[in-house]
Design a protein around this motif. Structure first.
Motif, PDB file in Angstrom:
ATOM      1  N   THR A   1     -61.251  -5.888  62.769  1.00  0.00           N
ATOM      2  CA  THR A   1     -60.480  -6.037  61.527  1.00  0.00           C
ATOM      3  C   THR A   1     -60.294  -4.701  60.813  1.00  0.00           C
ATOM      4  O   THR A   1     -59.260  -4.487  60.176  1.00  0.00           O
TER       5      THR A   1
ATOM      6  N   ARG B   1     -50.592  -8.224  58.219  1.00  0.00           N
ATOM      7  CA  ARG B   1     -51.879  -8.924  58.321  1.00  0.00           C
ATOM      8  C   ARG B   1     -51.694 -10.436  58.130  1.00  0.00           C
ATOM      9  O   ARG B   1     -52.342 -11.237  58.803  1.00  0.00           O
TER      10      ARG B   1
ATOM     11  N   CYS C   1     -52.153  -1.710  59.318  1.00  0.00           N
ATOM     12  CA  CYS C   1     -51.137  -2.740  59.048  1.00  0.00           C
ATOM     13  C   CYS C   1     -50.931  -2.961  57.555  1.00  0.00           C
ATOM     14  O   CYS C   1     -51.869  -2.847  56.766  1.00  0.00           O
TER      15      CYS C   1
ATOM     16  N   LEU D   1     -59.574  -9.251  56.630  1.00  0.00           N
ATOM     17  CA  LEU D   1     -58.275  -8.575  56.584  1.00  0.00           C
ATOM     18  C   LEU D   1     -57.713  -8.507  55.169  1.00  0.00           C
ATOM     19  O   LEU D   1     -56.594  -8.050  54.970  1.00  0.00           O
TER      20      LEU D   1
END
Length: 151
Positions: free
Chosen positions: A84, A96, A91, A128
């Motif tokens: 993660t 995510r 990202c 995340l």
């Protein structure tokens, strides 16, 4: 002297590459959901491949290698953080959320949701930094699509 020692440690820390690529980290997280309930079905494997294709643009042979490596890394992993962290660093929030949506699609691939699968998706969403409202929204979207496909 202390400054030069600190600079040495700082240089070595900034030169470290991530342990995993974004693609491999994503594949490993997808495998974590497949393996969560200890029952791996062909439909889950097919959905794993389908969802991974959405997130990576690589040729067929590289994809097959990535699928296998993702399974291997997930099996040998002791935690989810190693995967993660790579995703959080690389990202956007929207990307995510799309990963969480893919995790739900994999979890519902066999038309049932085991408590361990839901727990795994929840853990990943928290790691995340996906808001709980998005966690629920993506779950309901995938569930709605799954029900629509059955009709």
């Amino acid at each position: 002297m202390l400054k030069s020692l600190l600079a040495l440690f700082e240089d070595s820390r900034t030169q470290q590459k991530p342990a995993y690529t974004l693609e491999l980290a994503t594949a490993a997280l997808f495998c974590e959901v497949i393996n969560a309930d200890y029952e791996v079905t062909q439909t889950e494997r097919a959905e794993y491949e389908k969802q991974l294709r959405k997130h990576v643009s690589i040729d067929e042979e590289t994809l097959k290698t990535l699928l296998k490596q993702g399974e291997e890394k997930a099996e040998s992993a002791v935690d989810l953080v190693q995967f993660t962290q790579v995703i959080v660093r690389q990202c956007s929030a929207e990307e995510r959320i799309q990963i969480i949506k893919s995790l739900w699609a994999i979890a519902y691939a066999d038309r049932s949701l085991a408590p361990l699968e839901e727990s795994t998706v929840r853990q990943i969403a928290e790691l995340l930094y996906v808001p709980h409202s998005q966690f629920i929204k993506t779950k309901l979207e995938v569930l709605d699509n799954t029900v629509s496909e059955e009709k």
